[in-house]
Design an enzyme around this catalytic site. Structure first.
Site, short mmCIF file in Angstrom:
data_model
loop_
_atom_site.label_atom_id
_atom_site.label_comp_id
_atom_site.label_asym_id
_atom_site.label_seq_id
_atom_site.Cartn_x
_atom_site.Cartn_y
_atom_site.Cartn_z
N ARG A 105 0.89 -1.18 0.00
CA ARG A 105 0.00 0.00 0.00
C ARG A 105 0.91 1.22 0.00
NH1 ARG A 105 -5.32 1.32 3.52
NH2 ARG A 105 -6.08 -0.09 1.91
N HIS A 132 -7.30 0.70 -6.46
CA HIS A 132 -7.51 -0.17 -5.29
C HIS A 132 -8.14 -1.47 -5.79
CE1 HIS A 132 -7.79 -1.39 -1.28
NE2 HIS A 132 -8.65 -0.52 -0.78
N GLN A 135 -10.03 -4.04 -3.51
CA GLN A 135 -11.34 -3.58 -3.05
C GLN A 135 -12.43 -3.93 -4.07
OE1 GLN A 135 -12.07 -1.90 -0.03
NE2 GLN A 135 -14.09 -2.53 -0.70
N ASP A 221 -17.22 7.08 -1.81
CA ASP A 221 -16.03 6.92 -0.96
C ASP A 221 -15.76 8.28 -0.33
OD1 ASP A 221 -13.68 5.98 0.19
OD2 ASP A 221 -12.53 5.97 -1.67
N CYS A 261 -16.29 1.39 0.44
CA CYS A 261 -15.14 0.56 0.77
C CYS A 261 -14.76 0.65 2.25
CB CYS A 261 -13.95 0.93 -0.11
SG CYS A 261 -13.31 2.60 0.18
N ARG A 289 -13.36 -9.02 1.49
CA ARG A 289 -11.94 -8.73 1.25
C ARG A 289 -11.11 -9.97 1.62
NH1 ARG A 289 -10.01 -3.50 1.36
NH2 ARG A 289 -8.09 -4.53 0.70
N1 NVA Z 1 -9.97 6.43 -1.37
C1 NVA Z 1 -9.58 6.06 -0.04
C2 NVA Z 1 -9.76 4.59 0.16
C3 NVA Z 1 -9.39 4.08 1.52
C4 NVA Z 1 -9.58 2.60 1.65
C5 NVA Z 1 -8.14 6.47 0.22
O1 NVA Z 1 -7.31 6.30 -0.69
O2 NVA Z 1 -7.85 6.98 1.30
N1 CP Z 2 -11.21 -0.37 2.38
C1 CP Z 2 -9.95 -0.45 2.83
O1 CP Z 2 -8.99 -0.68 2.07
O2 CP Z 2 -9.82 -0.26 4.16
P1 CP Z 2 -8.46 -0.05 4.99
O3 CP Z 2 -7.93 1.32 4.61
O4 CP Z 2 -8.89 -0.13 6.42
O5 CP Z 2 -7.49 -1.12 4.62
#
Ligand code: NVA
Ligand code: CP
Length: 307
Positions: A105, A132, A135, A221, A261, A289
C-alpha cells in the site's frame, strides 16, 4: 526464471482469470464457514508493506495468509529502511528473495510498478493513489452474491474520482457493465490516469441525482483520500452536494445496493440512514476482502487450483 504474475491494476487479470478467482472464492469461503482447514500455503510467507494506514487490508491479508497455512510479515515506512530512502528497486530485490508474495500500500502507482519490475515474486496492489484493485475484487464478488452477474448492470459512482472510482471504471471494461459517474466540477475523472482503454463503459453526469437514476448499485467513498489531507477543508465545501442520501437512493432501482469501501464519514459522503439502512451491504463487502484475497493469493502463487 519465468516472470511472476502481479496484480497491480484490476485489468492485470483477464475476465476469465477473475471469474476463476471468484469461483475459488466461493469454495474457500464455504470451507472457512464450515471450519474446514485449507493450508495450501504451508511454509509460504507474505510480506505486507504499508506506507499508509489500514484496518481492513492489513487484517484481511494477514488473517487470510494465516488461514491458508502461511505467515505474514508487516513492514511500514516508519520501521523499515524504505522510510530512510532505500531505493524501491533495491528493496524489491532483497524482500522478494526472502518471501513468496508481496502486498504493498503506497502513494504513486509508479512506486509499486518499479517494485514489481524488480521483484522475483508476485506483487499485489493494496491501494495506491491511482487504484484499489483488491477492493473492487471484493465489491464485485459481493454484488454477484447478492444479485448475480454484474454484466450489463449500472453502477453509479457519486463523489471523488479517486483510486476506488478508477478501479470501478477498469472493472466495467473487464466485466462489461456501465458506470454513471458524478463528481464536483474540478474533480472529473481522467481516463488516462484511470488506465482506461476506451470510453464505452462510463458516462459522466453533472448532477448526482441523474447519475443514480435506475442504478443497480450506488457507491461512493471519502471526499478526501489518504495523502490529500491538505485539501480537506476545500473538498468539504466542493463536495457538499455529493452526499448519498435517502432521496438519492430512491432514484436508483428499488432493489439497488449501496456500497462503500470504508472507512466512512457519516454526514459527509453518505448519510447514516443509507450506510446503516437495508440497501447497504458494506459489512459483506468488508468481509469479502478476506475471501477474495485468499483466492487471489492462491491464484498468483499456485495457479489454477481445482479441488
Ligand atoms: N480512497 C480512499 C480509500 C481508503 C480505503 C483512500 O485512498 O484513502
Ligand atoms: N477499504 C480499505 O482498504 O480499508 P483499509 O484502509 O482499512 O485497509
Amino acid at each position: 526464471m519465468a516472470a511472476p504474475k502481479h496484480f497491480l491494476q484490476l485489468h492485470d487479470l483477464s475476465r476469465d482469470e477473475l471469474e476463476h478467482v471468484f469461483a475459488r472464492t466461493r469454495w474457500i469461503k464455504d470451507q472457512f464457514k464450515r471450519y474446514q482447514p485449507y493450508h495450501p500455503m504451508f511454509d509460504r510467507t507474505l510480506v505486507m508493506i504499508f506506507e499508509k494506514q489500514s484496518t481492513r487490508t492489513r487484517l484481511s491479508f494477514e488473517a487470510g495468509m494465516h488461514q491458508l497455512g502461511g505467515s505474514a510479515i508487516f513492514l511500514s515506512t516508519r520501521d523499515s529502511q524504505l522510510g530512510r530512502g532505500e531505493p524501491v528497486e533495491d528493496a524489491a530485490q532483497v524482500i522478494s528473495r526472502m518471501c513468496d508474495l508481496v502486498m504493498i500500500r503506497t502513494f504513486e502507482q509508479d512506486i509499486i510498478d518499479r517494485f514489481a519490475r524488480h521483484s522475483r515474486v508476485p506483487v499485489i496492489n493494496g491501494l495506491t493513489n491511482e487504484y484499489h484493485p483488491c477492493q473492487i475484487l471484493a465489491d464485485i464478488y459481493t454484488f454477484i452474491e447478492h444479485r448475480g452477474s454484474i454484466a450489463g448492470r449500472t453502477v453509479a459512482w457519486v463523489g471523488d474520482s479517486n483510486n476506488v472510482c478508477n478501479t470501478w471504471l477498469q472493472a466495467a471494461e473487464v466485466f462489461g457493465f456501465n458506470v454513471h459517474v458524478s463528481t464536483p466540477p474540478g474533480y472529473e475523472i481522467e481516463p488516462e490516469r484511470a488506465g482506461l482503454y476506451g470510453d464505452d463503459h462510463y458516462e459522466e453526469f453533472a448532477d448526482p441525482m441523474d447519475a443514480v437514476c435506475d442504478a443497480d448499485l450506488v457507491t461512493t467513498d471519502v471526499w478526501t483520500s489518504m495523502g490529500f489531507e491538505a485539501e480537506n477543508e476545500e473538498r468539504r465545501r466542493d463536495f457538499e452536494d455529493w452526499q448519498v442520501d435517502a432521496q438519492m437512493m430512491r432514484l436508483a432501482k428499488p432493489d439497488a445496493l449501496f456500497m462503500h469501501c470504508l472507512p466512512a464519514h457519516r454526514g459527509e459522503e453518505v448519510a447514516a440512514e443509507v450506510i446503516d439502512g437495508p440497501q447497504s451491504v458494506v459489512w459483506d463487502e468488508a468481509e469479502n476482502r478476506l475471501h477474495t484475497q485468499k483466492a487471489l493469493m492462491e491464484y498468483l502463487l499456485l495457479g489454477r487450483v481445482n479441488p
